[in-house]
Design a protein around this motif. Structure first.
Motif, PDB file in Angstrom:
ATOM      1  N   GLY A 159     -48.695  65.339  45.667  1.00  0.00           N
ATOM      2  CA  GLY A 159     -48.441  65.015  44.262  1.00  0.00           C
ATOM      3  C   GLY A 159     -47.062  65.447  43.817  1.00  0.00           C
ATOM      4  O   GLY A 159     -46.349  64.695  43.143  1.00  0.00           O
ATOM      5  N   GLY A 160     -46.671  66.675  44.202  1.00  0.00           N
ATOM      6  CA  GLY A 160     -45.331  67.148  43.849  1.00  0.00           C
ATOM      7  C   GLY A 160     -44.248  66.315  44.487  1.00  0.00           C
ATOM      8  O   GLY A 160     -43.219  66.028  43.872  1.00  0.00           O
ATOM      9  N   THR A 161     -44.483  65.889  45.745  1.00  0.00           N
ATOM     10  CA  THR A 161     -43.499  65.052  46.442  1.00  0.00           C
ATOM     11  C   THR A 161     -43.324  63.711  45.742  1.00  0.00           C
ATOM     12  O   THR A 161     -42.203  63.213  45.598  1.00  0.00           O
ATOM     13  CB  THR A 161     -43.940  64.830  47.905  1.00  0.00           C
ATOM     14  OG1 THR A 161     -44.047  66.091  48.556  1.00  0.00           O
ATOM     15  CG2 THR A 161     -42.938  63.955  48.642  1.00  0.00           C
ATOM     16  N   ILE A 162     -44.416  63.121  45.298  1.00  0.00           N
ATOM     17  CA  ILE A 162     -44.338  61.831  44.609  1.00  0.00           C
ATOM     18  C   ILE A 162     -43.559  61.964  43.300  1.00  0.00           C
ATOM     19  O   ILE A 162     -42.688  61.147  42.991  1.00  0.00           O
ATOM     20  CB  ILE A 162     -45.752  61.278  44.347  1.00  0.00           C
ATOM     21  CG1 ILE A 162     -46.414  60.871  45.667  1.00  0.00           C
ATOM     22  CG2 ILE A 162     -45.701  60.083  43.401  1.00  0.00           C
ATOM     23  CD1 ILE A 162     -47.881  60.513  45.527  1.00  0.00           C
ATOM     24  N   ILE A 163     -43.857  63.008  42.526  1.00  0.00           N
ATOM     25  CA  ILE A 163     -43.139  63.221  41.257  1.00  0.00           C
ATOM     26  C   ILE A 163     -41.658  63.433  41.514  1.00  0.00           C
ATOM     27  O   ILE A 163     -40.793  62.861  40.826  1.00  0.00           O
ATOM     28  CB  ILE A 163     -43.747  64.423  40.506  1.00  0.00           C
ATOM     29  CG1 ILE A 163     -45.181  64.099  40.064  1.00  0.00           C
ATOM     30  CG2 ILE A 163     -42.885  64.798  39.311  1.00  0.00           C
ATOM     31  CD1 ILE A 163     -45.918  65.285  39.478  1.00  0.00           C
ATOM     32  N   PHE A 164     -41.360  64.269  42.518  1.00  0.00           N
ATOM     33  CA  PHE A 164     -39.960  64.523  42.860  1.00  0.00           C
ATOM     34  C   PHE A 164     -39.246  63.234  43.287  1.00  0.00           C
ATOM     35  O   PHE A 164     -38.117  62.955  42.866  1.00  0.00           O
ATOM     36  CB  PHE A 164     -39.899  65.554  43.987  1.00  0.00           C
ATOM     37  CG  PHE A 164     -38.547  65.666  44.639  1.00  0.00           C
ATOM     38  CD1 PHE A 164     -37.522  66.363  44.032  1.00  0.00           C
ATOM     39  CD2 PHE A 164     -38.304  65.059  45.865  1.00  0.00           C
ATOM     40  CE1 PHE A 164     -36.284  66.453  44.625  1.00  0.00           C
ATOM     41  CE2 PHE A 164     -37.070  65.139  46.467  1.00  0.00           C
ATOM     42  CZ  PHE A 164     -36.056  65.844  45.848  1.00  0.00           C
ATOM     43  N   THR A 165     -39.915  62.435  44.126  1.00  0.00           N
ATOM     44  CA  THR A 165     -39.297  61.199  44.626  1.00  0.00           C
ATOM     45  C   THR A 165     -39.027  60.224  43.488  1.00  0.00           C
ATOM     46  O   THR A 165     -37.950  59.600  43.428  1.00  0.00           O
ATOM     47  CB  THR A 165     -40.206  60.535  45.678  1.00  0.00           C
ATOM     48  OG1 THR A 165     -40.435  61.461  46.748  1.00  0.00           O
ATOM     49  CG2 THR A 165     -39.564  59.279  46.235  1.00  0.00           C
ATOM     50  N   VAL A 166     -39.969  60.066  42.586  1.00  0.00           N
ATOM     51  CA  VAL A 166     -39.773  59.183  41.439  1.00  0.00           C
ATOM     52  C   VAL A 166     -38.585  59.646  40.601  1.00  0.00           C
ATOM     53  O   VAL A 166     -37.747  58.846  40.165  1.00  0.00           O
ATOM     54  CB  VAL A 166     -41.054  59.122  40.573  1.00  0.00           C
ATOM     55  CG1 VAL A 166     -40.783  58.397  39.255  1.00  0.00           C
ATOM     56  CG2 VAL A 166     -42.167  58.424  41.330  1.00  0.00           C
ATOM     57  N   GLY A 167     -38.492  60.955  40.379  1.00  0.00           N
ATOM     58  CA  GLY A 167     -37.362  61.478  39.617  1.00  0.00           C
ATOM     59  C   GLY A 167     -36.032  61.195  40.289  1.00  0.00           C
ATOM     60  O   GLY A 167     -35.057  60.809  39.640  1.00  0.00           O
ATOM     61  N   MET A 168     -35.973  61.372  41.614  1.00  0.00           N
ATOM     62  CA  MET A 168     -34.733  61.109  42.348  1.00  0.00           C
ATOM     63  C   MET A 168     -34.378  59.630  42.335  1.00  0.00           C
ATOM     64  O   MET A 168     -33.209  59.262  42.258  1.00  0.00           O
ATOM     65  CB  MET A 168     -34.861  61.608  43.780  1.00  0.00           C
ATOM     66  CG  MET A 168     -34.669  63.102  43.945  1.00  0.00           C
ATOM     67  SD  MET A 168     -33.064  63.688  43.344  1.00  0.00           S
ATOM     68  CE  MET A 168     -31.932  62.756  44.388  1.00  0.00           C
TER      69      MET A 168
END
Length: 526
Positions: free
Chosen positions: A59-68
């Motif tokens: 979940g954290g990876t997905i949020i981070f990726t979307v932000g990037m």
């Protein structure tokens, strides 16, 4: 005989065949591979030791990726670079971010950028534009005059008249001519080259430089810091200093401490007394004069300027020399009277391109020529790694009826850029661009010639390195006599090439096909 003479003077002080492995490992591609391996190891550890936390990690990876992704889409990077970084971040979010931060940050080159800006500000008005030259060009061709105004706006690069241009279709002819020209030096000799390698070519030149230094001529040599890993020892500048020659490396590579090793000095400049200057693709190594054969026949070109335009190359050298050395009086090298050569015609505009100022001058000059051409644009380049804008410019020129032709190497010096170049062929051919590969060997010449009236000869390849990451130089010419010679040389070279069709793009190179497709995802990092 020349080699033994050089050795007796203590000049043959390097070992042949050293490869820049250290530089390769710490290049952007090398760093990418290292970080990829680290991420694989870390992910394996995460899966092994934190199984209960995997939903939170995903979940954290997905949020981070979307932000990037949102961040990258709103940066000023060109579209091709955005795609590359989107792929890298989405596949390798943690270490992709580290790589992005490392390559886009100013670690290590913040001071270099500040110093470049300071030097350019100090020298911006040292060579004022003569109004009559620009006015005459405006009458001849308003579009060309607009290009001249743009180039001068981005640096101290005026357009000149009263300059004779001599074209050399081989490195040997340039070398033989400059040996004679060096003998006539009275005040100063400046050399700035990407590659210096001992042998016949450099040995002969160095013999003259050492003699001239003893006579009181101000002799300065600058070469790119990557030579330390490939051709010259670390203490080579001090060895030349012992001969009375001022010498420095441009930005020695400091692995992991700085990012400036991507900003190499790819220029080739030789200036004599501010009245004669040479540029082109020819470095100071024996393969450039055909004395040794590395990749079959080596095809290169160069030009010599005599007259006022040579001053621009004097200033370009001094600007680079001053990045890490305070030169108290640059103007004294620019004020010597230059007698205008007889029977000259046309306009000459020497210019440089700096990777730290945000302006892609080299690419925009090429694109402007493509956009204004009405009959033909003929190009030679050793590498073809294009961003979307340059590929569109080439295709659009061909689609509106301009005869656009490209000559590239038939014998590559590196398999990675060769495979990347071929990934562009199909789209270019579909638009009507004609592509040729030089059967006898390697093409190192960087040249655009257009409509029998304009040409560029210099150091600027059609790849990301030259257009984005290197310090470069060239001379744009309009209606000078040697443009006919440049086009004639293009035609002679093309006659020795094989024609590339969509069916023959990968002929004999099937193994490179998948390499090219894979590398295209990280082309801006090459």
């Amino acid at each position: 005989m020349e080699k033994r003479t050089a050795e007796s003077e203590g000049l043959s002080l390097i070992q042949k065949g050293k490869m820049g492995l250290f530089h390769i490992v710490f290049s952007r591609v090398g760093l990418f591979v290292v970080l990829l391996a680290l991420q694989v190891g870390v992910l394996f550890g995460v899966f092994r030791w934190f199984e209960n936390l995997l939903p939170h990690i995903f979940g954290g990876t997905i949020i981070f990726t979307v932000g990037m992704v949102l961040y990258l889409l709103n940066t000023r990077l060109d579209s091709t670079a955005k795609i590359t970084w989107l792929i890298v971040i989405m596949l390798f979010p943690v270490f992709g971010l580290i790589l992005f931060w490392f390559t886009q940050s100013e670690i290590g080159h913040r001071a270099v950028r500040a110093r470049v800006q300071e030097v350019n500000h100090q020298t911006h008005e040292m060579l004022p534009q003569h109004p009559e030259a620009l006015s005459a060009l405006e009458v001849e061709n308003p579009g060309a005059a607009a290009l001249a105004r743009y180039v001068n706006r981005n640096g101290c690069h005026p357009v000149y008249r009263n300059t004779a241009v001599r074209f050399f279709p081989t490195g040997m002819e340039k070398w033989q001519d400059l040996l004679q020209a060096l003998e006539g030096a009275e005040h100063f000799i400046f050399l700035e080259y990407f590659i210096v390698d001992e042998g016949l070519m450099w040995g002969k030149i160095l013999d003259i430089l050492a003699r001239k230094a003893k006579e009181g001529v101000d002799v300065r040599v600058m070469y790119d810091g990557t030579c330390e890993f490939s051709t010259l020892p670390h203490d080579y500048p001090s060895r030349l200093e012992a001969l009375g020659i001022q010498c420095k490396m441009f930005l020695p590579v400091i692995p992991l401490v700085s990012t400036h090793y991507n900003y190499r000095d790819h220029r080739k400049i030789l200036v004599i007394d501010g009245r004669t200057a040479y540029t082109g693709g020819v470095n100071l190594a024996d393969e450039y004069i055909g004395h040794i054969r590395k990749f079959g026949e080596w095809k290169d070109i160069a030009i010599r300027l005599d007259g006022e335009a040579a001053r621009s190359f004097t200033l370009m050298f001094l600007q680079m020399w001053s990045i890490n050395t305070d030169e108290p009086d640059l103007a004294r090298f620019l004020q010597s009277p230059v007698c205008p050569p007889e029977n000259t015609r046309g306009f000459v505009l020497p210019y440089g391109d700096c990777p730290l100022d945000g302006d892609k001058v080299g690419e925009r000059v090429y694109m402007d020529m493509l956009n204004r051409a009405t009959r033909y644009v003929h190009i030679t380049t050793p590498y073809l790694i294009l961003d979307g804008e340059m590929e569109t410019a080439l295709r659009f020129a061909a689609e509106r009826g301009v005869d656009v032709r490209l000559i590239l190497p038939g014998v590559p010096d590196k398999s990675a850029p060769y495979s990347l170049a071929k990934t562009h062929y199909a789209a270019l051919l579909d638009s009507g661009v004609k592509i040729y590969e030089f059967t006898p060997g390697f093409v190192h010449a960087k040249m655009f010639v257009c409509d029998d009236r304009e040409a560029v000869v210099g150091t600027i390849n059609l790849d990301y390195r030259s257009l984005y990451h290197h310090f470069e130089c060239a001379a744009w010419m309009y209606d000078v006599a040697c443009i006919k010679e440049i086009e004639a040389d293009y035609q002679r070279t093309e006659a020795r090439c094989r024609v590339v069709t969509k069916e023959t793009i990968w002929e004999g190179h099937r193994a490179l096909k998948w390499m090219g497709y894979a590398l295209k995802t990280i082309a801006p990092l090459m």
